[in-house]
Design an enzyme around this catalytic site. Structure first.
Site, PDB file in Angstrom:
ATOM      1  N   HIS A  58       0.679  -1.421  -0.074  1.00  0.00           N
ATOM      2  CA  HIS A  58      -0.027  -0.016  -0.128  1.00  0.00           C
ATOM      3  C   HIS A  58       0.796   1.175  -0.131  1.00  0.00           C
ATOM      4  O   HIS A  58       1.577   1.563   0.950  1.00  0.00           O
ATOM      5  CB  HIS A  58      -0.806  -0.096   1.302  1.00  0.00           C
ATOM      6  CG  HIS A  58      -1.738  -1.417   1.305  1.00  0.00           C
ATOM      7  ND1 HIS A  58      -2.999  -1.116   0.585  1.00  0.00           N
ATOM      8  CD2 HIS A  58      -1.697  -2.442   1.758  1.00  0.00           C
ATOM      9  CE1 HIS A  58      -3.533  -2.335   0.900  1.00  0.00           C
ATOM     10  NE2 HIS A  58      -2.889  -2.968   1.407  1.00  0.00           N
ATOM     11  N   LEU A  59       0.915   1.876  -0.985  1.00  0.00           N
ATOM     12  CA  LEU A  59       1.686   3.235  -1.282  1.00  0.00           C
ATOM     13  C   LEU A  59       1.000   4.360  -0.944  1.00  0.00           C
ATOM     14  O   LEU A  59       1.344   5.702  -0.713  1.00  0.00           O
ATOM     15  CB  LEU A  59       2.259   3.226  -2.605  1.00  0.00           C
ATOM     16  CG  LEU A  59       3.350   2.142  -2.777  1.00  0.00           C
ATOM     17  CD1 LEU A  59       3.882   2.411  -4.223  1.00  0.00           C
ATOM     18  CD2 LEU A  59       4.569   2.225  -2.008  1.00  0.00           C
ATOM     19  N   ASP A 308       1.900  -6.827   2.635  1.00  0.00           N
ATOM     20  CA  ASP A 308       0.902  -6.073   3.010  1.00  0.00           C
ATOM     21  C   ASP A 308       1.237  -4.971   3.825  1.00  0.00           C
ATOM     22  O   ASP A 308       0.588  -4.283   4.767  1.00  0.00           O
ATOM     23  CB  ASP A 308      -0.151  -6.940   3.904  1.00  0.00           C
ATOM     24  CG  ASP A 308      -1.465  -6.251   3.966  1.00  0.00           C
ATOM     25  OD1 ASP A 308      -1.694  -5.109   3.115  1.00  0.00           O
ATOM     26  OD2 ASP A 308      -2.412  -6.667   4.608  1.00  0.00           O
TER      27      ASP A 308
END
Length: 433
Positions: A58-59, A308
């Protein structure tokens, strides 16, 4: 393009070998005593691995740049030994159109710390009502091949079937966040003895397992590819093992934290009880689940490790448990956790680590330039790792914009010394270049 000579690296933990990098590729390996290069890197005692590939990052950009950006997230990835990451779709706006995935992809190219492969949403707005623009994202400059509503489950069986059918046209894969929403309303922690003692609403294992069983059957029915995100229970392992025994095209991932931590952390840990740093989706499970996950990763039932990596600003985590956001960062500690959980327990050797953290995730994500063996002609995507050191985890020293690591204060093995992306160093001596 300069030439780089890596001296004395142990490729996949084997005998010392020199590695010559030229024009973005591996030129030669072996005893290269007379070789000359523009730069020499001393790798005595270091393990050389193919650059790591993360299927689940997740950026946060666009929309939550207070938690992470493509720049800071890929810096963290490079420091963790990664040369490619798959950026999840739950941004704001959601990555459900060609325009948004291309924006994320171009930002990755601009910063250049590692390759960024966007993941497209399965449904518009992650709302689970209608399919997103799967074909347009696949045909875009980003060439999306992985689609996921991660953070939310595609709970509608008809919609999931349509998605699986649709992605067949371009060899895509649907990566499912397996969580039956009706069984997890208000859930806070794994359903069991610890949640009962703490008075937190339980998150039953069956909520994950029921969706995995359904989707394996759907994937087999339509002849499509299914990838199961962040597997967390022993029952899920058995379902995936059964599906694979049938020859169905099902793959799965496990996170580093589900390989090391248990739900007991919420009750007793160095950071104290009820610490929301341990609140994650899916939740930390029992010691029996951890044992099953490790064995499944070792025997190949679970294909790969995916971080994650879920950054959150301080105000979203340092609050009461029920109000805290779910998620942990993990890019910079993943290889150390895998060494602790899998290598030092004898479950995997370094060749196995390369397979589970580079080759298989690259194959699942269809990243042709990654996950290749370190041999002449291969792209020079390489991680140099020192497994001999042990050091405490210091969140303040991390490149990620967020600090929500569950390993603060723990001493973990290993250190990424250098990362090379197509022959160009992104990290040297543990520092960003």
């Amino acid at each position: 393009m300069t030439t780089i000579l890596i001296r004395g690296a142990r490729i996949l933990g084997g005998a010392p070998s020199d590695i010559l990098l030229r024009d973005g590729a591996v030129a030669e390996t072996g005893d290269l005593g007379g070789a000359k290069a523009d730069q020499t890197v001393d790798a005595d005692g270091l393990v050389a691995l193919p650059g790591l590939v993360d299927l689940h990052t997740h950026l946060r950009e666009p929309g939550r740049e207070d938690a992470e950006t493509v720049e800071t997230g890929t810096q963290a990835a490079a420091r963790g030994g990664y040369t490619a990451v798959h950026a999840m779709a739950n941004t704001s706006p959601v990555a459900d159109t060609a325009g948004v995935v291309e924006q994320v992809w171009r930002l990755g190219q601009e910063y250049g710390h590692c390759d960024v492969q966007p993941v497209g949403a399965v449904t518009s707005g992650l709302e689970g009502r209608q399919l997103a623009e799967l074909g347009a994202m696949a045909d875009s400059a980003a060439r999306v091949r992985v689609f996921s509503d991660d953070g939310k489950c595609v709970s509608d069986a008809v919609l999931m079937r349509r998605a699986l059918e649709y992605v067949k046209a371009f060899d895509g894969v649907v990566a499912q966040h397996a969580q039956e929403p009706r069984l997890t309303e208000g859930a806070q922690l794994n359903e069991g003895e610890v949640s009962a003692r703490l008075g937190l609403t339980g998150w039953p294992a069956v909520a994950e397992e029921a969706i995995i069983a359904r989707d394996c059957l759907l994937a087999a029915h339509v002849g499509s590819r299914l990838h199961v995100c962040h597997v967390s229970t022993a029952g899920s392992v058995e379902i995936i093992r059964w599906a694979k025994s049938k020859g169905w095209d099902v793959t799965a991932e496990v996170t580093p934290h589900h390989l090391l931590l248990t739900d007991s952390c919420a009750e007793r840990s160095p950071l104290g009880p009820y610490n929301p740093i341990y609140k994650v989706n899916p939740p930390l499970r029992t010691a029996e689940d951890v044992r099953a996950l490790r064995e499944a990763l070792a025997d190949g039932t679970i294909d790969c490790v995916a971080t994650d990596h879920a950054p959150h600003p301080v105000e979203d985590k340092e609050t009461e448990w029920a109000a805290a956001a779910m998620g942990m960062i993990g890019l910079e500690t993943a290889l150390s956790v895998v060494q602790e959980a899998m290598v030092e327990t004898g479950l995997l050797d370094w060749a196995g680590v390369a397979d589970r953290m580079s080759a298989r995730p690259a194959r699942i994500g269809r990243l042709a330039g990654h996950g290749r063996p370190i041999e002449p002609g291969a792209p020079a995507n390489i991680t140099l790792y020192d497994p001999s050191v042990r050091q405490p985890v210091d969140p303040a020293a991390m490149a990620s914009k967020s600090r929500n690591t569950p390993y603060e204060g723990l001493t973990l093995p290993g250190r990424v010394v250098a990362t090379f992306l197509r022959g160009r160093p992104t990290v040297l001596e543990g520092k960003l270049v």
